[in-house]
Design a protein around this motif. Sequence first.
Motif, PDB file in Angstrom:
ATOM      1  N   PHE A  75       0.788  -1.242   0.000  1.00  0.00           N
ATOM      2  CA  PHE A  75       0.000   0.000   0.000  1.00  0.00           C
ATOM      3  C   PHE A  75       0.816   1.285   0.000  1.00  0.00           C
ATOM      4  O   PHE A  75       0.268   2.363  -0.210  1.00  0.00           O
ATOM      5  CB  PHE A  75      -0.935   0.036   1.226  1.00  0.00           C
ATOM      6  CG  PHE A  75      -1.877  -1.127   1.303  1.00  0.00           C
ATOM      7  CD1 PHE A  75      -2.740  -1.415   0.253  1.00  0.00           C
ATOM      8  CD2 PHE A  75      -1.916  -1.936   2.438  1.00  0.00           C
ATOM      9  CE1 PHE A  75      -3.616  -2.482   0.329  1.00  0.00           C
ATOM     10  CE2 PHE A  75      -2.790  -3.013   2.520  1.00  0.00           C
ATOM     11  CZ  PHE A  75      -3.638  -3.283   1.462  1.00  0.00           C
ATOM     12  N   PHE A  76       2.111   1.220   0.322  1.00  0.00           N
ATOM     13  CA  PHE A  76       2.869   2.466   0.470  1.00  0.00           C
ATOM     14  C   PHE A  76       3.759   2.713  -0.745  1.00  0.00           C
ATOM     15  O   PHE A  76       4.531   1.837  -1.149  1.00  0.00           O
ATOM     16  CB  PHE A  76       3.714   2.414   1.751  1.00  0.00           C
ATOM     17  CG  PHE A  76       4.228   3.750   2.147  1.00  0.00           C
ATOM     18  CD1 PHE A  76       3.365   4.739   2.602  1.00  0.00           C
ATOM     19  CD2 PHE A  76       5.580   4.046   2.053  1.00  0.00           C
ATOM     20  CE1 PHE A  76       3.842   5.993   2.958  1.00  0.00           C
ATOM     21  CE2 PHE A  76       6.062   5.297   2.415  1.00  0.00           C
ATOM     22  CZ  PHE A  76       5.173   6.269   2.869  1.00  0.00           C
ATOM     23  N   VAL A  77       3.635   3.908  -1.332  1.00  0.00           N
ATOM     24  CA  VAL A  77       4.475   4.239  -2.481  1.00  0.00           C
ATOM     25  C   VAL A  77       5.791   4.780  -1.925  1.00  0.00           C
ATOM     26  O   VAL A  77       5.854   5.914  -1.448  1.00  0.00           O
ATOM     27  CB  VAL A  77       3.789   5.312  -3.372  1.00  0.00           C
ATOM     28  CG1 VAL A  77       4.573   5.524  -4.662  1.00  0.00           C
ATOM     29  CG2 VAL A  77       2.354   4.923  -3.668  1.00  0.00           C
ATOM     30  N   SER A  78       6.824   3.941  -1.923  1.00  0.00           N
ATOM     31  CA  SER A  78       8.056   4.352  -1.226  1.00  0.00           C
ATOM     32  C   SER A  78       8.760   5.504  -1.948  1.00  0.00           C
ATOM     33  O   SER A  78       9.354   6.369  -1.307  1.00  0.00           O
ATOM     34  CB  SER A  78       8.992   3.155  -1.041  1.00  0.00           C
ATOM     35  OG  SER A  78       9.226   2.566  -2.289  1.00  0.00           O
ATOM     36  N   ASN A  79       8.667   5.537  -3.262  1.00  0.00           N
ATOM     37  CA  ASN A  79       9.340   6.587  -4.022  1.00  0.00           C
ATOM     38  C   ASN A  79       8.473   7.860  -4.036  1.00  0.00           C
ATOM     39  O   ASN A  79       7.377   7.876  -4.579  1.00  0.00           O
ATOM     40  CB  ASN A  79       9.569   6.057  -5.448  1.00  0.00           C
ATOM     41  CG  ASN A  79      10.297   7.048  -6.306  1.00  0.00           C
ATOM     42  OD1 ASN A  79       9.996   8.241  -6.307  1.00  0.00           O
ATOM     43  ND2 ASN A  79      11.261   6.544  -7.051  1.00  0.00           N
ATOM     44  N   GLU A  80       9.004   8.924  -3.449  1.00  0.00           N
ATOM     45  CA  GLU A  80       8.212  10.161  -3.307  1.00  0.00           C
ATOM     46  C   GLU A  80       7.842  10.770  -4.652  1.00  0.00           C
ATOM     47  O   GLU A  80       6.733  11.280  -4.833  1.00  0.00           O
ATOM     48  CB  GLU A  80       8.970  11.185  -2.460  1.00  0.00           C
ATOM     49  CG  GLU A  80       9.108  10.736  -1.023  1.00  0.00           C
ATOM     50  CD  GLU A  80       9.482  11.875  -0.086  1.00  0.00           C
ATOM     51  OE1 GLU A  80       9.519  13.030  -0.531  1.00  0.00           O
ATOM     52  OE2 GLU A  80       9.736  11.582   1.098  1.00  0.00           O
ATOM     53  N   HIS A  82       5.063   8.862  -6.133  1.00  0.00           N
ATOM     54  CA  HIS A  82       3.843   9.177  -5.382  1.00  0.00           C
ATOM     55  C   HIS A  82       3.222  10.483  -5.898  1.00  0.00           C
ATOM     56  O   HIS A  82       2.018  10.581  -6.118  1.00  0.00           O
ATOM     57  CB  HIS A  82       4.185   9.275  -3.891  1.00  0.00           C
ATOM     58  CG  HIS A  82       2.981   9.253  -2.992  1.00  0.00           C
ATOM     59  ND1 HIS A  82       3.063   9.231  -1.627  1.00  0.00           N
ATOM     60  CD2 HIS A  82       1.645   9.260  -3.273  1.00  0.00           C
ATOM     61  CE1 HIS A  82       1.849   9.227  -1.114  1.00  0.00           C
ATOM     62  NE2 HIS A  82       0.970   9.244  -2.089  1.00  0.00           N
ATOM     63  N   LYS A  83       4.101  11.489  -6.116  1.00  0.00           N
ATOM     64  CA  LYS A  83       3.601  12.782  -6.616  1.00  0.00           C
ATOM     65  C   LYS A  83       2.999  12.624  -8.018  1.00  0.00           C
ATOM     66  O   LYS A  83       1.962  13.215  -8.316  1.00  0.00           O
ATOM     67  CB  LYS A  83       4.740  13.810  -6.643  1.00  0.00           C
ATOM     68  CG  LYS A  83       5.066  14.344  -5.264  1.00  0.00           C
ATOM     69  CD  LYS A  83       6.136  15.415  -5.296  1.00  0.00           C
ATOM     70  CE  LYS A  83       6.461  15.831  -3.866  1.00  0.00           C
ATOM     71  NZ  LYS A  83       7.652  16.650  -3.751  1.00  0.00           N
ATOM     72  N   GLN A  84       3.657  11.814  -8.822  1.00  0.00           N
ATOM     73  CA  GLN A  84       3.134  11.590 -10.190  1.00  0.00           C
ATOM     74  C   GLN A  84       1.740  10.971 -10.136  1.00  0.00           C
ATOM     75  O   GLN A  84       0.834  11.352 -10.878  1.00  0.00           O
ATOM     76  CB  GLN A  84       4.056  10.643 -10.956  1.00  0.00           C
ATOM     77  CG  GLN A  84       5.225  11.340 -11.630  1.00  0.00           C
ATOM     78  CD  GLN A  84       6.164  10.313 -12.255  1.00  0.00           C
ATOM     79  OE1 GLN A  84       5.744   9.229 -12.638  1.00  0.00           O
ATOM     80  NE2 GLN A  84       7.440  10.661 -12.334  1.00  0.00           N
ATOM     81  N   ILE A  85       1.579  10.007  -9.223  1.00  0.00           N
ATOM     82  CA  ILE A  85       0.264   9.355  -9.087  1.00  0.00           C
ATOM     83  C   ILE A  85      -0.786  10.380  -8.662  1.00  0.00           C
ATOM     84  O   ILE A  85      -1.883  10.448  -9.207  1.00  0.00           O
ATOM     85  CB  ILE A  85       0.328   8.180  -8.072  1.00  0.00           C
ATOM     86  CG1 ILE A  85       1.255   7.078  -8.589  1.00  0.00           C
ATOM     87  CG2 ILE A  85      -1.065   7.610  -7.800  1.00  0.00           C
ATOM     88  CD1 ILE A  85       1.563   5.982  -7.597  1.00  0.00           C
ATOM     89  N   LEU A  86      -0.408  11.219  -7.699  1.00  0.00           N
ATOM     90  CA  LEU A  86      -1.354  12.234  -7.212  1.00  0.00           C
ATOM     91  C   LEU A  86      -1.754  13.180  -8.339  1.00  0.00           C
ATOM     92  O   LEU A  86      -2.927  13.547  -8.479  1.00  0.00           O
ATOM     93  CB  LEU A  86      -0.726  13.023  -6.049  1.00  0.00           C
ATOM     94  CG  LEU A  86      -0.582  12.263  -4.728  1.00  0.00           C
ATOM     95  CD1 LEU A  86       0.230  13.074  -3.724  1.00  0.00           C
ATOM     96  CD2 LEU A  86      -1.944  11.930  -4.125  1.00  0.00           C
ATOM     97  N   LEU A 123      -4.902  15.311  -8.009  1.00  0.00           N
ATOM     98  CA  LEU A 123      -4.718  15.797  -6.634  1.00  0.00           C
ATOM     99  C   LEU A 123      -3.387  16.537  -6.505  1.00  0.00           C
ATOM    100  O   LEU A 123      -2.644  16.339  -5.541  1.00  0.00           O
ATOM    101  CB  LEU A 123      -4.782  14.622  -5.641  1.00  0.00           C
ATOM    102  CG  LEU A 123      -6.130  13.898  -5.525  1.00  0.00           C
ATOM    103  CD1 LEU A 123      -6.046  12.687  -4.615  1.00  0.00           C
ATOM    104  CD2 LEU A 123      -7.213  14.849  -4.985  1.00  0.00           C
ATOM    105  N   GLU A 124      -3.095  17.409  -7.483  1.00  0.00           N
ATOM    106  CA  GLU A 124      -1.790  18.099  -7.446  1.00  0.00           C
ATOM    107  C   GLU A 124      -1.615  18.966  -6.202  1.00  0.00           C
ATOM    108  O   GLU A 124      -0.509  19.175  -5.742  1.00  0.00           O
ATOM    109  CB  GLU A 124      -1.505  18.902  -8.723  1.00  0.00           C
ATOM    110  CG  GLU A 124      -2.648  19.689  -9.325  1.00  0.00           C
ATOM    111  CD  GLU A 124      -3.562  18.797 -10.164  1.00  0.00           C
ATOM    112  OE1 GLU A 124      -4.729  18.693  -9.768  1.00  0.00           O
ATOM    113  OE2 GLU A 124      -3.121  18.209 -11.160  1.00  0.00           O
ATOM    114  N   ASN A 125      -2.745  19.427  -5.615  1.00  0.00           N
ATOM    115  CA  ASN A 125      -2.639  20.243  -4.385  1.00  0.00           C
ATOM    116  C   ASN A 125      -1.910  19.503  -3.277  1.00  0.00           C
ATOM    117  O   ASN A 125      -1.234  20.108  -2.448  1.00  0.00           O
ATOM    118  CB  ASN A 125      -4.038  20.581  -3.842  1.00  0.00           C
ATOM    119  CG  ASN A 125      -4.747  21.544  -4.751  1.00  0.00           C
ATOM    120  OD1 ASN A 125      -4.134  22.025  -5.705  1.00  0.00           O
ATOM    121  ND2 ASN A 125      -6.014  21.808  -4.470  1.00  0.00           N
TER     122      ASN A 125
END
Length: 316
Positions: free
Chosen positions: A45-50, A53-57, A62-64
């Motif tokens: 469940f945890f996206v270790s690569n930050e 994670h931002k790309q997914i958001l 959910l860019e905010n």
Amino acid sequence: MMQFVEETSYKCDFIQKMAKTFPDTNIDFYSKCRQERIKEYELLFFVSNEELHKQILMTIGLENLCENPYFSNLRQNMKDLILLLATVASSVPICKHYGFYCDKTEQSNEIYNQSLPQEIARHCMVQARLLAYRTEDHKIGVGAVIWAEKKSQNCDGTGMMYFVGCGYNAFPVGSEYADFPNMDDKQKDREIRKFRYIVHAEQNALTFRCQEIKPEEKSMIFVTKCPCDECVPLIKGAGIKQIYTGDIDVGRKKADISYMRFGELEGVSKFTWQLNPAGTCVLERNEPESRENGVVRPIPPNEEMHPHKKLCLGNH
Ligand SMILES: Nc1ccn([C@@H]2O[C@H](COP(=O)(O)OP(=O)(O)OP(=O)(O)O)[C@@H](O)[C@H]2O)c(=O)n1
């Protein structure tokens, strides 16, 4: 919050039963299992690569949340949630020799064939354990989940199982804070204590179910505490075919609640959390195991040839 979940998970019937079965061993099933679950859930469940994670958001609009402090808060909340889920899941530990079985005396091939794979039974019980945290009884939370197995072969990722209902022990629907007393049996005033008003988890699950219980289908209830003498006939009367629960309370009798009927109950298959009564025979029979749709189950010999076949429960 986390401390409460840890304590209640450790004290729950399943861990306590294992501790009673192996009084002389120093194995801490709960902590061992918890460490494993934390690792497993972090991977899942945890996206270790930050950056990822931002790309997914951003992809999901959910860019905010990519800006701090929102981003770091989000990641911390995800970590906390993973820890919480892993802690609750370890209250029904994955242990090869322990699971939901019917007693040796009641065991027959027919019942054994109808029992759920341990991984699925454990998963449903963890759902019930999570639900128990919604309780309004400040001493103990009880959760119940009802599932049924369809006769048709439609696979939707949950095999042929579909959700029927769920409940937890609480005051009647619509009641407000302090409408009813919440006391345990140490209180002297027997007339007004909680047992008179708290509706049991199974009763709530049966009353507020969203599907009918069909007599021709295999329906099952998962309860975190053994059904009491009031609930046993209700479960049977509703047409439920299988009960998965713990048996730590069986035979107990208190002033307002007793657990004498469960042991004698006939016509409903009972799978209680216990040491595998068939010993090594069933263990051998259960191997090898496969993981499909996140579920571990034995591979029937003629199915090993179809590795991409979707999981279906039941005999067809
Ligand atoms: N099958 C059951 C059994 C019990 N309950 C609920 O569980 C609580 C039982 O309360 P109590 O007997 O005080 O809990 P125990 O921890 O079992 O008591 P003891 O300390 O005596 O072991 C009550 O809210 C009751 O409604 C329930 O929902 N479903």
